[in-house]
Each structure stands twice: as C-alpha cells, then as structure tokens.
Design an enzyme around this catalytic site. Structure first.
Site, short mmCIF file in Angstrom:
data_model
loop_
_atom_site.label_atom_id
_atom_site.label_comp_id
_atom_site.label_asym_id
_atom_site.label_seq_id
_atom_site.Cartn_x
_atom_site.Cartn_y
_atom_site.Cartn_z
N ARG A 84 0.83 -1.23 0.00
CA ARG A 84 0.00 0.00 0.00
C ARG A 84 0.85 1.27 0.00
NH1 ARG A 84 -3.55 -2.97 3.58
NH2 ARG A 84 -5.19 -3.82 2.26
N LYS A 110 4.04 11.85 -10.90
CA LYS A 110 3.19 11.08 -11.83
C LYS A 110 3.91 9.75 -12.10
CE LYS A 110 0.59 14.55 -14.38
NZ LYS A 110 0.37 15.19 -15.69
N GLU A 139 11.68 18.98 -23.84
CA GLU A 139 10.98 19.30 -22.59
C GLU A 139 11.58 20.54 -21.92
OE1 GLU A 139 8.26 17.88 -21.38
OE2 GLU A 139 8.15 15.85 -22.21
N LYS A 150 9.06 23.35 -12.67
CA LYS A 150 8.15 22.23 -12.46
C LYS A 150 7.80 22.10 -10.98
CE LYS A 150 6.69 17.71 -13.52
NZ LYS A 150 6.72 16.56 -14.36
N GLU A 200 -3.03 18.18 -10.82
CA GLU A 200 -3.47 18.72 -12.11
C GLU A 200 -4.95 19.08 -12.16
OE1 GLU A 200 -1.33 16.98 -15.46
OE2 GLU A 200 -3.08 17.35 -16.71
N ARG A 202 -1.18 22.80 -13.52
CA ARG A 202 -0.21 21.77 -13.92
C ARG A 202 -0.42 21.34 -15.37
NH1 ARG A 202 2.12 16.56 -10.52
NH2 ARG A 202 3.41 15.80 -12.23
N ASN A 240 1.66 20.29 -20.11
CA ASN A 240 1.33 19.47 -21.27
C ASN A 240 1.37 20.27 -22.57
OD1 ASN A 240 0.84 17.22 -19.63
ND2 ASN A 240 -1.23 17.93 -19.19
N HIS A 255 1.75 18.56 -25.94
CA HIS A 255 1.59 17.12 -25.74
C HIS A 255 0.39 16.52 -26.46
CE1 HIS A 255 4.79 17.60 -22.88
NE2 HIS A 255 4.77 16.33 -22.54
N HIS A 264 1.06 13.40 -28.64
CA HIS A 264 0.48 12.07 -28.43
C HIS A 264 -0.14 11.53 -29.72
CE1 HIS A 264 0.23 12.90 -23.83
NE2 HIS A 264 1.39 12.42 -24.19
N HIS A 288 9.52 10.68 -27.75
CA HIS A 288 8.54 11.52 -27.07
C HIS A 288 8.96 13.00 -27.06
CE1 HIS A 288 5.49 12.84 -24.27
NE2 HIS A 288 6.43 13.34 -23.49
N1 GLY Z 1 4.79 15.64 -17.47
C1 GLY Z 1 3.75 16.50 -17.07
C2 GLY Z 1 3.49 16.51 -15.61
O1 GLY Z 1 4.26 15.95 -14.84
O2 GLY Z 1 2.51 17.06 -15.18
#
Ligand code: GLY
Length: 371
Positions: free
Chosen positions: A122, A144, A186, A228, A238, A242, A246, A249, A253, A267
């Site tokens: 957990r 993430k 990035e 960041k 997000e 946040r 993106n 992106h 994608h 990517h």
């Molecule tokens: N890669 C985008 C984020 O971490 O929100």
C-alpha cells in the site's frame, strides 16, 4: 557545483539534488531517509551496464546494502508484466513498508518503479535517480507514475511523490545526441510555457549546452526543475495550472500514436514539434503574433531538432485521422478537448474553446509539406 530545488508539498515535500557527480554521493544523500541500511535498486540493463557500479560503490561507502533488478531497456517495459515482476521481486527481497526503492534510469524506469512502489504494501517510499535529460527535467519530478496499456500511454497510474530526486548531469554525457536533444524538447517547453527570459537564455546557450557545457547543462536542468517544482507545489494533482506542463503534448500524443510509438518519433521530439504546432495554432487563432511560431521553430532548427511534421520519416495519416487521435487524449473531458495555447512565448494558457477547423487546417498544411 550542486543545486538544490525543493518541492514544497507539506509532509510529502522533497529535495531535488542536481549537479555533476551527485551519483557518487548517492549513499550519503539517501542515508538520512533510511530506517535500516538497505535499498533495492531497479534499473534497465543499459543504465546498469554504464552506471550501476558508481551507484553501488556510493552505497557501499555508507554501509548501505543493496540488491539490483535490471529490466529490458525500452518503452515496452512500462507495462503490467513488469509491474508484476518488480513488485514480486521487491517482496522476494523482503522490502518492507519503511524501506526505500531506488528507480535508476530514464522515464520508463522512473514511471514503472514509482507505480510499483505506490502499490507495494500500500505504498513504499522511493528515490528517483533519473539518467536521461527528459527524466531529469520532467518525469522524475512531480509524482506522476504509471504504465502504458493497449488503450494508450500512461492510462494506469498513481500520484506517488518520490522522497528524493538525484539528477547527476555528468550522466547526461553518456546519452546519444538524439536522446539528449529529445530531452531538450521538454527543456524548451518550460521557457515556452511560462518564462520568456529562460527561452531567451536557451536561444543563447542551447547550442553550447548541447555541445556538453556542464555549467549550461546544470543551469538548464535547475531552471526547468524549479519551474516544475513550483507548479507541482501549487497544483499537485493537475486540477488546473499543472496542465500547462502538457504544452505541445496533445499534438505529440497523436503523432506518437500515428508513428506506432516507434523510434520514428521519440517523445521529446514529438513535444518539440507539438509546441511549434501549438504556437502555430495560437497564431492562426489570433491569440499570439505570427512571429512567435517562427521564433519557436528557428530555435528548434538551431538546436538541430525536429521542428515540424515534415521532419518525421515515413507515412503519416491525414489530418482527420490525426484529429481523431488527438481526441483520445487524457485531457478530453465530457467529449471536449482542452488545449494549451499561447498568447506569446512564455505565456501559455489552458482552454477548451478552440475552433477545431483551425487545428485541422494547421495539421493539413503541415502534412502538405511532408515528403
Ligand atoms: N509531465 C507532465 C506533468 O508531470 O505534469
């Protein structure tokens, strides 16, 4: 030279330690987190062959025992079978709730091992030691974690913050030029989304940084990570801001899906092209000047990066098909796609109020130039 950036998340706050040679100090940096002197390291076979010895020597120097699991290199590792392999290996290694798991590799390892850590007993703590530029400036920070499924990328996952991130910029010296530049996509994104001054700094220092200048690399990673960290501290899960991370992106994608997630398009290359397309769309919609997309592309070209759809080799689907792929994005909510658009370089914003015909015309025109 070492820099420290803190992600201010209350009781889940953590440091990102950036610098040349940080890996050699990993034992001393991880030791304060440990309840007993023992860690489990998960890496990929490529990273392990290049850098595992440096990490284990640093752990040995502090009397920290360790075991290592090396997984196959590549995106296919970010999948259910490897979640099972990692979690069962950690259980077999008797990793306890209070122990630390070390994710040692690029974005694939960081995302996979972070996710495995989030569900093991957990939730156990983990340390990210990102070895690619992309992972250092983006995926290792912010919590993430997740894996891909046949339904799409990153659709299974959890927010699980690391307890520490160690970004050794010396390790970037072992990346191929293509991988380094993909990660730079990035880096450029941060300037484009929220900091004109940083973008100007990149215009001046980007080529030097790509050529290996250590001070410039440190500064680029530090500024990206600071941006960041600040955004994640304000909007961890997000709900709003946040999403700016993106930028580019949604286009990316769709292009990644259209190229079968193959090495036709990495990517970070897709992010760079996607940022240019987002600025192009913004200009056509009258949201930003016509000069902005030209300036974005000029910088990407200066960096010898892919800057347009025409730079992608091989067959591509038509604009209508790319639009369909864009609509499968995670940012679709109640059938509406949220776009990240820009009022200028450094001034991105989120909106769902975008004329899809304009987006389609940007794609159609870009595809016309495709050989
Ligand atoms: N890669 C985008 C984020 O971490 O929100």
């Amino acid at each position: 030279m070492q820099e420290l950036v803190r992600v201010e998340l209350g009781e889940r706050a953590y440091d990102i330690c950036i610098g040349g040679g940080v890996l050699n100090k990993a034992g001393a940096l991880i030791a304060p987190l440990l309840k007993r002197p023992r860690v489990a390291i998960v890496s990929d076979s490529h990273v392990a062959s290049l850098h595992l010895k440096t990490l284990t020597s640093a752990l040995d120097a502090e009397g920290i025992t360790h075991s290592n699991l090396s997984l196959p290199q590549g995106e296919a590792t970010k999948s259910w079978p490897f979640v099972q392999q990692v979690t069962e290996w950690l259980l077999a290694e008797k990793i306890e709730r209070n122990d630390i798991v070390v994710a040692f590799g690029g974005g694939v390892i960081g995302d996979l091992v972070g996710f495995a850590s989030s569900i093991l007993r957990r939730g156990v703590r983990f340390v990210q030691i990102p070895t690619s530029l992309l992972a250092q400036v983006d995926s290792s920070v912010g919590g993430k974690t997740g894996i891909n499924t046949p339904f799409g990328k990153n659709l299974i996952g959890a927010f699980h913050q690391p307890s520490l991130v160690l970004a050794d910029i010396n390790v970037l010296g072992t990346l191929t030029e293509r991988d380094f530049l993909a990660g730079y996509g990035e880096v450029a994104k941060y300037g484009l989304l929220g900091d004109l001054g940083f973008f100007e700094w990149l215009e001046e220092n980007g080529p030097k940084l790509a050529a290996g200048d250590a001070a410039a690399r440190l500064e680029a990673v530090r500024r990206s990570v600071q941006m960041k960290a600040d955004i994640v501290a304000r909007d961890e899960t997000e709900k709003g801001e946040r999403a700016l991370l993106n930028l580019g992106h949604t286009f990316c994608h769709a292009l990644e899906a259209a190229t079968g997630y193959s090495d036709r398009l990495l990517h970070g290359e897709g992010v760079a092209i996607g940022c240019a397309l987002a600025f192009e769309t913004s200009a056509r919609l009258g949201l930003c000047s016509q000069e902005a997309p030209s300036r974005v592309r000029a910088h990407l070209k200066d960096m010898k990066m892919k800057s347009d759809i025409s730079d992608i080799s091989g067959e591509l689907p038509d604009a209508a098909e790319l639009m369909k792929l864009m609509m499968q994005d995670k940012k679709v909510s109640a059938g509406t796609l949220n776009f990240i658009m820009a009022r200028d370089i450094g001034q991105a914003f989120v909106t769902s109020d975008i004329d899809h015909f304009t987006v389609k015309s940007v794609l159609t025109d870009a595809l016309t130039k495709h050989p």
